[in-house]
Design an enzyme around this catalytic site. Structure first.
Site, PDB file in Angstrom:
ATOM      1  CB  CYS A   1      -0.918   0.009   1.223  1.00 52.19           C
ATOM      2  SG  CYS A   1      -2.108   1.379   1.216  1.00 52.19           S
TER       3      CYS A   1
ATOM      4  CG  ASP B   1      -0.889   4.009   5.278  1.00 50.85           C
ATOM      5  OD1 ASP B   1      -0.009   4.539   6.005  1.00 50.85           O
ATOM      6  OD2 ASP B   1      -2.084   3.955   5.603  1.00 50.85           O
TER       7      ASP B   1
ATOM      8  NE  ARG C   1      -0.972   4.849   8.718  1.00 50.26           N
ATOM      9  CZ  ARG C   1      -2.232   4.534   9.017  1.00 50.26           C
ATOM     10  NH1 ARG C   1      -2.668   4.677  10.260  1.00 50.26           N
ATOM     11  NH2 ARG C   1      -3.051   4.069   8.102  1.00 50.26           N
TER      12      ARG C   1
ATOM     13  CG  HIS D   1      -1.655  -1.129   5.851  1.00 45.84           C
ATOM     14  ND1 HIS D   1      -2.232  -0.133   6.604  1.00 45.84           N
ATOM     15  CD2 HIS D   1      -1.817  -0.739   4.569  1.00 45.84           C
ATOM     16  CE1 HIS D   1      -2.694   0.810   5.808  1.00 45.84           C
ATOM     17  NE2 HIS D   1      -2.453   0.468   4.567  1.00 45.84           N
TER      18      HIS D   1
ATOM     19  CB  CYS E   1      -5.739  -0.586   4.567  1.00 47.15           C
ATOM     20  SG  CYS E   1      -5.418  -0.042   2.870  1.00 47.15           S
TER      21      CYS E   1
HETATM   22 CO    CO Z   1      -3.488   1.141   2.955  1.00 47.04          CO
END
Ligand code: CO
Length: 213
Positions: free
Chosen positions: A42, A44, A46, A98, A101
Protein backbone atom coordinates in the site's frame (compact mmCIF):
# COMPACT_ATOMS: atom_id res chain seq x y z
CA UNK A 1 14.99 24.52 8.93
CA UNK A 2 11.89 23.24 7.18
CA UNK A 3 11.09 19.53 6.93
CA UNK A 4 11.66 19.87 3.21
CA UNK A 5 15.18 21.26 3.60
CA UNK A 6 16.00 18.68 6.25
CA UNK A 7 15.63 15.91 3.68
CA UNK A 8 18.81 16.96 1.88
CA UNK A 9 20.76 17.12 5.14
CA UNK A 10 19.53 13.66 6.04
CA UNK A 11 20.46 12.40 2.61
CA UNK A 12 24.04 13.60 3.11
CA UNK A 13 24.19 11.86 6.51
CA UNK A 14 22.83 8.66 4.95
CA UNK A 15 25.51 8.76 2.22
CA UNK A 16 28.21 9.11 4.88
CA UNK A 17 26.77 6.26 6.96
CA UNK A 18 26.62 3.92 3.99
CA UNK A 19 30.15 4.79 2.91
CA UNK A 20 31.48 4.36 6.45
CA UNK A 21 30.58 0.65 6.33
CA UNK A 22 31.38 0.19 2.64
CA UNK A 23 33.33 2.84 0.75
CA UNK A 24 32.19 1.38 -2.59
CA UNK A 25 28.51 1.16 -1.61
CA UNK A 26 27.18 3.48 -4.32
CA UNK A 27 29.65 2.37 -7.01
CA UNK A 28 28.44 -1.17 -6.38
CA UNK A 29 24.76 -0.10 -6.56
CA UNK A 30 25.35 1.63 -9.88
CA UNK A 31 26.46 -1.65 -11.46
CA UNK A 32 22.94 -3.08 -11.47
CA UNK A 33 20.30 -4.83 -9.42
CA UNK A 34 19.55 -8.45 -8.62
CA UNK A 35 16.73 -8.25 -6.08
CA UNK A 36 15.35 -11.53 -4.77
CA UNK A 37 12.01 -9.99 -3.82
CA UNK A 38 9.17 -8.15 -5.50
CA UNK A 39 7.14 -6.28 -2.87
CA UNK A 40 3.63 -5.08 -3.71
CA UNK A 41 2.19 -2.95 -0.93
CA UNK A 42 0.00 0.00 0.00
CA UNK A 43 1.07 3.61 -0.62
CA UNK A 44 0.22 4.40 3.03
CA UNK A 45 3.02 6.53 4.52
CA UNK A 46 3.13 4.35 7.64
CA UNK A 47 3.91 1.16 5.75
CA UNK A 48 7.48 1.43 4.56
CA UNK A 49 8.74 -1.41 2.43
CA UNK A 50 12.52 -1.65 2.90
CA UNK A 51 12.62 -0.32 6.45
CA UNK A 52 10.14 -2.77 7.98
CA UNK A 53 11.78 -5.69 6.16
CA UNK A 54 15.30 -4.62 7.12
CA UNK A 55 16.42 -4.68 3.49
CA UNK A 56 19.04 -2.49 1.85
CA UNK A 57 18.98 -0.70 -1.50
CA UNK A 58 19.20 -3.30 -4.27
CA UNK A 59 17.39 -6.04 -2.35
CA UNK A 60 13.72 -5.47 -3.16
CA UNK A 61 11.81 -4.30 -6.24
CA UNK A 62 8.86 -2.25 -5.02
CA UNK A 63 5.39 -1.45 -6.32
CA UNK A 64 2.95 0.51 -4.16
CA UNK A 65 -0.55 1.77 -4.77
CA UNK A 66 -3.69 2.47 -2.75
CA UNK A 67 -4.66 -0.74 -0.90
CA UNK A 68 -2.15 -2.98 -2.76
CA UNK A 69 -4.49 -3.79 -5.62
CA UNK A 70 -3.42 -5.81 -8.67
CA UNK A 71 -5.77 -5.13 -11.57
CA UNK A 72 -5.16 -6.76 -14.94
CA UNK A 73 -5.91 -3.52 -16.80
CA UNK A 74 -3.34 -1.58 -14.75
CA UNK A 75 -0.42 -1.21 -17.15
CA UNK A 76 1.80 0.01 -14.32
CA UNK A 77 1.32 -3.05 -12.07
CA UNK A 78 1.42 -5.47 -15.01
CA UNK A 79 4.70 -3.94 -16.24
CA UNK A 80 6.23 -4.19 -12.76
CA UNK A 81 5.35 -7.90 -12.53
CA UNK A 82 6.53 -8.58 -16.10
CA UNK A 83 9.87 -6.88 -15.50
CA UNK A 84 10.49 -8.23 -11.99
CA UNK A 85 9.64 -11.83 -12.90
CA UNK A 86 10.59 -12.00 -16.56
CA UNK A 87 13.80 -9.95 -16.44
CA UNK A 88 15.00 -9.61 -12.85
CA UNK A 89 13.97 -13.19 -12.06
CA UNK A 90 12.78 -12.46 -8.50
CA UNK A 91 12.33 -15.57 -6.34
CA UNK A 92 9.52 -14.28 -4.12
CA UNK A 93 6.57 -11.98 -4.75
CA UNK A 94 5.08 -10.48 -1.62
CA UNK A 95 1.66 -8.85 -1.54
CA UNK A 96 1.55 -6.92 1.74
CA UNK A 97 -1.62 -5.32 3.06
CA UNK A 98 -1.97 -3.59 6.41
CA UNK A 99 -4.57 -3.32 9.13
CA UNK A 100 -6.32 0.08 9.31
CA UNK A 101 -5.90 0.57 5.55
CA UNK A 102 -7.79 3.70 4.50
CA UNK A 103 -8.43 2.27 1.03
CA UNK A 104 -10.06 -0.85 2.44
CA UNK A 105 -12.05 1.25 4.92
CA UNK A 106 -13.33 3.51 2.13
CA UNK A 107 -14.46 0.46 0.14
CA UNK A 108 -16.59 -0.64 3.11
CA UNK A 109 -18.56 2.59 3.17
CA UNK A 110 -21.45 3.92 1.10
CA UNK A 111 -19.88 6.95 -0.55
CA UNK A 112 -18.99 8.39 -3.93
CA UNK A 113 -15.26 9.16 -4.08
CA UNK A 114 -15.10 10.16 -7.72
CA UNK A 115 -12.05 8.87 -9.54
CA UNK A 116 -11.27 6.57 -6.59
CA UNK A 117 -14.51 4.63 -7.23
CA UNK A 118 -13.20 2.33 -9.97
CA UNK A 119 -10.03 1.64 -7.97
CA UNK A 120 -11.88 0.81 -4.76
CA UNK A 121 -14.31 -1.29 -6.78
CA UNK A 122 -11.58 -3.93 -6.82
CA UNK A 123 -11.90 -4.18 -3.03
CA UNK A 124 -15.69 -4.17 -3.14
CA UNK A 125 -15.37 -7.16 -5.50
CA UNK A 126 -13.28 -8.93 -2.83
CA UNK A 127 -16.04 -8.17 -0.32
CA UNK A 128 -18.69 -9.62 -2.64
CA UNK A 129 -16.62 -12.78 -3.26
CA UNK A 130 -16.31 -13.34 0.51
CA UNK A 131 -19.63 -11.85 1.57
CA UNK A 132 -20.83 -14.85 3.58
CA UNK A 133 -17.68 -14.98 5.72
CA UNK A 134 -17.50 -11.20 6.21
CA UNK A 135 -21.14 -10.68 7.09
CA UNK A 136 -20.90 -13.44 9.69
CA UNK A 137 -18.35 -11.31 11.61
CA UNK A 138 -20.34 -9.10 14.01
CA UNK A 139 -17.52 -6.91 15.27
CA UNK A 140 -16.90 -4.15 12.75
CA UNK A 141 -13.17 -3.83 13.43
CA UNK A 142 -12.70 -7.60 13.12
CA UNK A 143 -14.59 -7.54 9.81
CA UNK A 144 -12.41 -4.64 8.59
CA UNK A 145 -9.24 -6.55 9.50
CA UNK A 146 -10.51 -9.70 7.82
CA UNK A 147 -11.26 -7.77 4.61
CA UNK A 148 -7.65 -6.51 4.67
CA UNK A 149 -6.50 -10.16 4.79
CA UNK A 150 -8.93 -11.32 2.11
CA UNK A 151 -7.87 -8.44 -0.13
CA UNK A 152 -4.26 -9.61 0.18
CA UNK A 153 -5.36 -13.15 -0.64
CA UNK A 154 -7.31 -12.08 -3.74
CA UNK A 155 -4.48 -9.85 -4.96
CA UNK A 156 -2.14 -12.85 -4.63
CA UNK A 157 -4.61 -14.72 -6.86
CA UNK A 158 -4.49 -11.82 -9.34
CA UNK A 159 -0.67 -11.91 -9.40
CA UNK A 160 -0.85 -15.65 -10.04
CA UNK A 161 -3.22 -15.12 -12.98
CA UNK A 162 -0.44 -13.46 -14.98
CA UNK A 163 1.23 -15.47 -17.73
CA UNK A 164 4.77 -14.54 -16.71
CA UNK A 165 4.31 -15.82 -13.13
CA UNK A 166 2.70 -19.09 -14.28
CA UNK A 167 5.31 -19.72 -16.98
CA UNK A 168 8.33 -18.96 -14.77
CA UNK A 169 7.00 -21.03 -11.88
CA UNK A 170 6.28 -24.05 -14.08
CA UNK A 171 9.77 -23.77 -15.62
CA UNK A 172 11.86 -23.01 -12.55
CA UNK A 173 9.77 -23.49 -9.39
CA UNK A 174 9.94 -19.74 -8.65
CA UNK A 175 8.66 -17.12 -8.00
CA UNK A 176 6.57 -18.08 -4.99
CA UNK A 177 3.73 -15.68 -4.17
CA UNK A 178 3.26 -14.78 -0.48
CA UNK A 179 0.49 -12.86 1.29
CA UNK A 180 1.44 -10.71 4.28
CA UNK A 181 -0.26 -8.20 6.56
CA UNK A 182 1.60 -5.46 8.40
CA UNK A 183 0.06 -4.74 11.79
CA UNK A 184 0.50 -1.01 12.27
CA UNK A 185 -0.33 -1.22 15.99
CA UNK A 186 2.55 -3.60 16.78
CA UNK A 187 4.93 -3.23 13.82
CA UNK A 188 4.69 -6.96 13.16
CA UNK A 189 4.71 -8.56 9.72
CA UNK A 190 2.23 -11.42 9.61
CA UNK A 191 2.60 -14.16 7.00
CA UNK A 192 -0.90 -15.35 6.04
CA UNK A 193 0.71 -18.65 4.97
CA UNK A 194 -1.31 -18.86 1.78
CA UNK A 195 -0.70 -22.05 -0.18
CA UNK A 196 0.68 -20.79 -3.49
CA UNK A 197 0.60 -24.23 -5.15
CA UNK A 198 -3.05 -24.58 -4.23
CA UNK A 199 -3.86 -21.06 -5.53
CA UNK A 200 -2.13 -21.85 -8.83
CA UNK A 201 -3.82 -25.22 -9.14
CA UNK A 202 -7.25 -23.72 -8.41
CA UNK A 203 -7.02 -20.88 -10.89
CA UNK A 204 -5.46 -22.94 -13.67
CA UNK A 205 -8.81 -24.58 -14.27
CA UNK A 206 -9.84 -21.30 -15.91
CA UNK A 207 -6.84 -18.95 -16.04
CA UNK A 208 -4.22 -21.36 -17.34
CA UNK A 209 -1.64 -19.35 -19.28
CA UNK A 210 1.28 -21.64 -18.49
CA UNK A 211 2.62 -24.39 -20.68
CA UNK A 212 1.56 -27.44 -18.69
CA UNK A 213 -1.13 -28.46 -16.21
CO1 CO B 1 -3.49 1.14 2.95
Amino acid sequence: MSKYQEIFEKNQKWIEEKQATNAQFFEHLAKGQEPEFLYIGCSDSRVTAEEMMGLDPGEVFVHRNIANVISNTDLNAMSVIEYAVGHLDVKHIIVCGHYYCGGVKAAMQAQDLGLLNPWLRNIRDVYRLHKAELLAIQDEEARYKRLVELNVQEQCVNVTKTAVVQRKYLEKGTPIVHGWVFDIKTGKLIDLNLDFDEILHDIQEIYNLGTKN
